[in-house]
Design a protein around this motif. Structure first.
Motif, PDB file in Angstrom:
ATOM      1  N   ALA A 109     -14.296  14.536   9.566  1.00  0.00           N
ATOM      2  CA  ALA A 109     -13.107  14.665  10.407  1.00  0.00           C
ATOM      3  C   ALA A 109     -12.413  13.324  10.595  1.00  0.00           C
ATOM      4  CB  ALA A 109     -13.490  15.248  11.766  1.00  0.00           C
ATOM      5  N   VAL A 110     -13.181  12.282  10.866  1.00  0.00           N
ATOM      6  CA  VAL A 110     -12.566  10.981  11.142  1.00  0.00           C
ATOM      7  C   VAL A 110     -12.009  10.330   9.883  1.00  0.00           C
ATOM      8  CG1 VAL A 110     -14.581   9.439  10.942  1.00  0.00           C
ATOM      9  CG2 VAL A 110     -12.790   8.929  12.596  1.00  0.00           C
ATOM     10  N   VAL A 111     -12.669  10.510   8.724  1.00  0.00           N
ATOM     11  CA  VAL A 111     -12.123   9.892   7.506  1.00  0.00           C
ATOM     12  C   VAL A 111     -10.860  10.610   7.061  1.00  0.00           C
ATOM     13  CG1 VAL A 111     -14.384   9.040   6.760  1.00  0.00           C
ATOM     14  CG2 VAL A 111     -13.554  11.235   5.872  1.00  0.00           C
ATOM     15  N   ASP A 112     -10.763  11.913   7.355  1.00  0.00           N
ATOM     16  CA  ASP A 112      -9.539  12.635   7.006  1.00  0.00           C
ATOM     17  C   ASP A 112      -8.390  12.150   7.892  1.00  0.00           C
ATOM     18  OD1 ASP A 112      -8.315  14.726   5.367  1.00  0.00           O
ATOM     19  OD2 ASP A 112      -8.016  15.785   7.259  1.00  0.00           O
ATOM     20  N   TYR A 113      -8.683  11.928   9.157  1.00  0.00           N
ATOM     21  CA  TYR A 113      -7.666  11.402  10.071  1.00  0.00           C
ATOM     22  C   TYR A 113      -7.218  10.010   9.634  1.00  0.00           C
ATOM     23  CZ  TYR A 113      -5.465   9.603  14.294  1.00  0.00           C
ATOM     24  OH  TYR A 113      -4.581   9.027  15.184  1.00  0.00           O
ATOM     25  N   ILE A 114      -8.171   9.171   9.243  1.00  0.00           N
ATOM     26  CA  ILE A 114      -7.873   7.803   8.796  1.00  0.00           C
ATOM     27  C   ILE A 114      -6.945   7.819   7.572  1.00  0.00           C
ATOM     28  CG2 ILE A 114      -8.915   5.817   7.611  1.00  0.00           C
ATOM     29  CD1 ILE A 114     -11.303   6.164   9.553  1.00  0.00           C
ATOM     30  N   ALA A 115      -7.176   8.784   6.674  1.00  0.00           N
ATOM     31  CA  ALA A 115      -6.360   8.862   5.456  1.00  0.00           C
ATOM     32  C   ALA A 115      -4.885   9.072   5.776  1.00  0.00           C
ATOM     33  CB  ALA A 115      -6.863   9.993   4.570  1.00  0.00           C
ATOM     34  N   GLY A 116      -4.604   9.676   6.929  1.00  0.00           N
ATOM     35  CA  GLY A 116      -3.215   9.931   7.295  1.00  0.00           C
ATOM     36  C   GLY A 116      -2.571   8.844   8.133  1.00  0.00           C
ATOM     37  N   LEU A 117      -3.337   7.813   8.484  1.00  0.00           N
ATOM     38  CA  LEU A 117      -2.772   6.724   9.289  1.00  0.00           C
ATOM     39  C   LEU A 117      -1.816   5.881   8.462  1.00  0.00           C
ATOM     40  CD1 LEU A 117      -5.930   5.501  11.262  1.00  0.00           C
ATOM     41  CD2 LEU A 117      -3.949   6.736  12.188  1.00  0.00           C
ATOM     42  N   LYS A 118      -0.758   5.414   9.104  1.00  0.00           N
ATOM     43  CA  LYS A 118       0.247   4.589   8.404  1.00  0.00           C
ATOM     44  C   LYS A 118       0.569   3.377   9.248  1.00  0.00           C
ATOM     45  CE  LYS A 118       2.449   8.558   6.146  1.00  0.00           C
ATOM     46  NZ  LYS A 118       1.496   9.557   6.660  1.00  0.00           N
ATOM     47  N   PRO A 172       0.814  -1.217   0.000  1.00  0.00           N
ATOM     48  CA  PRO A 172       0.000   0.000   0.000  1.00  0.00           C
ATOM     49  C   PRO A 172       0.846   1.264   0.000  1.00  0.00           C
ATOM     50  CG  PRO A 172       0.139  -0.868   2.213  1.00  0.00           C
ATOM     51  CD  PRO A 172       0.842  -1.865   1.316  1.00  0.00           C
ATOM     52  N   LYS A 173       0.345   2.296  -0.689  1.00  0.00           N
ATOM     53  CA  LYS A 173       1.002   3.596  -0.668  1.00  0.00           C
ATOM     54  C   LYS A 173       0.289   4.464   0.362  1.00  0.00           C
ATOM     55  CE  LYS A 173       2.582   3.444  -5.465  1.00  0.00           C
ATOM     56  NZ  LYS A 173       2.547   4.099  -6.798  1.00  0.00           N
ATOM     57  N   PRO A 174       1.034   5.227   1.142  1.00  0.00           N
ATOM     58  CA  PRO A 174       0.411   6.021   2.199  1.00  0.00           C
ATOM     59  C   PRO A 174      -0.465   7.138   1.673  1.00  0.00           C
ATOM     60  CG  PRO A 174       2.713   6.639   1.921  1.00  0.00           C
ATOM     61  CD  PRO A 174       2.495   5.424   1.067  1.00  0.00           C
ATOM     62  N   GLY A 175      -1.458   7.512   2.487  1.00  0.00           N
ATOM     63  CA  GLY A 175      -2.295   8.648   2.177  1.00  0.00           C
ATOM     64  C   GLY A 175      -1.888   9.805   3.073  1.00  0.00           C
ATOM     65  N   ALA A 176      -2.742  10.823   3.159  1.00  0.00           N
ATOM     66  CA  ALA A 176      -2.427  11.971   4.008  1.00  0.00           C
ATOM     67  C   ALA A 176      -3.701  12.694   4.393  1.00  0.00           C
ATOM     68  CB  ALA A 176      -1.482  12.918   3.273  1.00  0.00           C
ATOM     69  N   LEU A 202      -7.985   0.161   7.246  1.00  0.00           N
ATOM     70  CA  LEU A 202      -8.471   1.492   6.867  1.00  0.00           C
ATOM     71  C   LEU A 202      -7.348   2.486   6.599  1.00  0.00           C
ATOM     72  CD1 LEU A 202     -11.387   2.069   9.440  1.00  0.00           C
ATOM     73  CD2 LEU A 202     -11.553   1.191   7.103  1.00  0.00           C
ATOM     74  N   ALA A 203      -6.170   2.230   7.111  1.00  0.00           N
ATOM     75  CA  ALA A 203      -5.070   3.181   7.020  1.00  0.00           C
ATOM     76  C   ALA A 203      -4.825   3.669   5.596  1.00  0.00           C
ATOM     77  CB  ALA A 203      -3.789   2.550   7.572  1.00  0.00           C
ATOM     78  N   GLY A 204      -4.782   5.002   5.428  1.00  0.00           N
ATOM     79  CA  GLY A 204      -4.468   5.587   4.129  1.00  0.00           C
ATOM     80  C   GLY A 204      -5.611   5.617   3.135  1.00  0.00           C
ATOM     81  N   GLN A 205      -6.797   5.198   3.563  1.00  0.00           N
ATOM     82  CA  GLN A 205      -7.927   5.116   2.623  1.00  0.00           C
ATOM     83  C   GLN A 205      -8.354   6.508   2.144  1.00  0.00           C
ATOM     84  OE1 GLN A 205      -9.488   3.781   0.093  1.00  0.00           O
ATOM     85  NE2 GLN A 205      -9.801   1.921   1.342  1.00  0.00           N
ATOM     86  N   ASN A 206      -8.792   6.593   0.899  1.00  0.00           N
ATOM     87  CA  ASN A 206      -9.232   7.857   0.319  1.00  0.00           C
ATOM     88  C   ASN A 206     -10.406   8.455   1.101  1.00  0.00           C
ATOM     89  OD1 ASN A 206      -7.352   7.824  -1.803  1.00  0.00           O
ATOM     90  ND2 ASN A 206      -8.686   6.580  -3.090  1.00  0.00           N
ATOM     91  N   GLN A 207     -10.295   9.739   1.426  1.00  0.00           N
ATOM     92  CA  GLN A 207     -11.327  10.398   2.218  1.00  0.00           C
ATOM     93  C   GLN A 207     -12.708  10.345   1.567  1.00  0.00           C
ATOM     94  OE1 GLN A 207      -8.230  11.654   1.702  1.00  0.00           O
ATOM     95  NE2 GLN A 207      -7.600  13.075   3.322  1.00  0.00           N
ATOM     96  N   PRO A 226      -5.285   0.624  16.376  1.00  0.00           N
ATOM     97  CA  PRO A 226      -4.772   1.967  16.639  1.00  0.00           C
ATOM     98  C   PRO A 226      -4.173   2.671  15.426  1.00  0.00           C
ATOM     99  CG  PRO A 226      -3.344   0.301  17.604  1.00  0.00           C
ATOM    100  CD  PRO A 226      -4.598  -0.398  17.193  1.00  0.00           C
ATOM    101  N   ILE A 227      -3.666   1.901  14.468  1.00  0.00           N
ATOM    102  CA  ILE A 227      -3.088   2.525  13.265  1.00  0.00           C
ATOM    103  C   ILE A 227      -3.873   2.149  12.005  1.00  0.00           C
ATOM    104  CG2 ILE A 227      -0.782   2.736  14.236  1.00  0.00           C
ATOM    105  CD1 ILE A 227       0.001   0.219  12.658  1.00  0.00           C
ATOM    106  N   GLY A 228      -5.090   1.677  12.194  1.00  0.00           N
ATOM    107  CA  GLY A 228      -5.934   1.363  11.040  1.00  0.00           C
ATOM    108  C   GLY A 228      -5.564   0.100  10.310  1.00  0.00           C
TER     109      GLY A 228
END
Length: 218
Positions: A209-218, A121-125, A169-174, A157-159
């Motif tokens: 708010a939560v999906v944006d936070y999830i997008a940044g999880l790695k 997987p490639k990280p999101g932000a 869920l980590a890095g998923q598109n918002q 804790p890190i998706g």
């Protein structure tokens, strides 16, 4: 009253077990997922059957760059397979995915799921610095006043998720994650009663708010 002898009962039991064993032996073993075939279907599709290449929407190796489409790289094999099956039922009817899933055989669904599980997987932000704290609080601690459980309690804790039970869920598109919460809330997506209940207790602001936070999880 006639009594049935113990030797007779034992003989009957042995015969029954023998027949059961013979029946099991006659059933072919389920084929193991073929990662190579799954990769070919994902990357190229099957034009003869009208199955498009998954890569067109979900990106190379399942790393979608289209905000509305999910990233599938490293998703649990069993979870991806279940979703492909669900797309063939009313529980997750989708104008694009349902026709495609119905074209795939059960084995092909497993092959594609196995291929995606092995992709890197490639990280999101996260994009909105103004909602990061709210998103973090919801993900880690839930919303007690509304009876919303912490996302981390199921997805980690890190998706990273929990195999078979809860997806990565980590890095998923918002945009995709928000759309799914909305679908759970409206009842358009019916394949997780737990998520439906939680989504119905959340506001759009809390979801974003939560999906944006999830997008940044790695």
């Amino acid at each position: 009253m006639n009594r049935i002898s113990v030797p007779f009962v034992k003989s009957l039991l042995v015969a029954t077990l023998a027949l059961a064993g013979a029946a099991s032996a006659q059933q072919p073993a389920a084929a193991k997922p073929d990662v190579a075939k799954g990769g070919t279907l994902f990357e190229s599709g099957d034009a003869a059957r009208g199955i498009p290449a998954c890569v067109a929407c979900h990106g190379a190796g399942g790393n979608s760059t289209i905000a509305a489409n999910p990233k599938l790289a490293a998703q649990f094999e069993a979870y991806t397979y279940k979703q492909l099956v669900d797309f063939t039922t009313p529980s997750r009817n989708n104008a694009i995915m349902s026709p495609i899933a119905k074209q795939l055989s059960d084995q092909e669904k497993k092959d594609i799921a196995a291929y995606l599980a092995k992709q890197q997987p490639k990280p999101g932000a996260a994009h909105d610095k103004n909602t990061v704290e709210l998103g973090r609080n919801i993900y880690r601690g839930g919303i007690a006043a509304k009876g919303v459980a912490a996302c981390a309690s199921c997805h980690g804790p890190i998706g990273a998720g929990v195999p078979i039970q809860y997806p990565r869920l980590a890095g998923q598109n918002q945009d995709y994650s928000f759309a799914q919460l909305q679908a759970f809330k409206s009842g358009a997506r019916k394949n997780s009663p737990q998520m439906t209940t939680l989504a119905q207790r959340m506001s759009d602001e809390e979801m974003k708010a939560v999906v944006d936070y999830i997008a940044g999880l790695k």
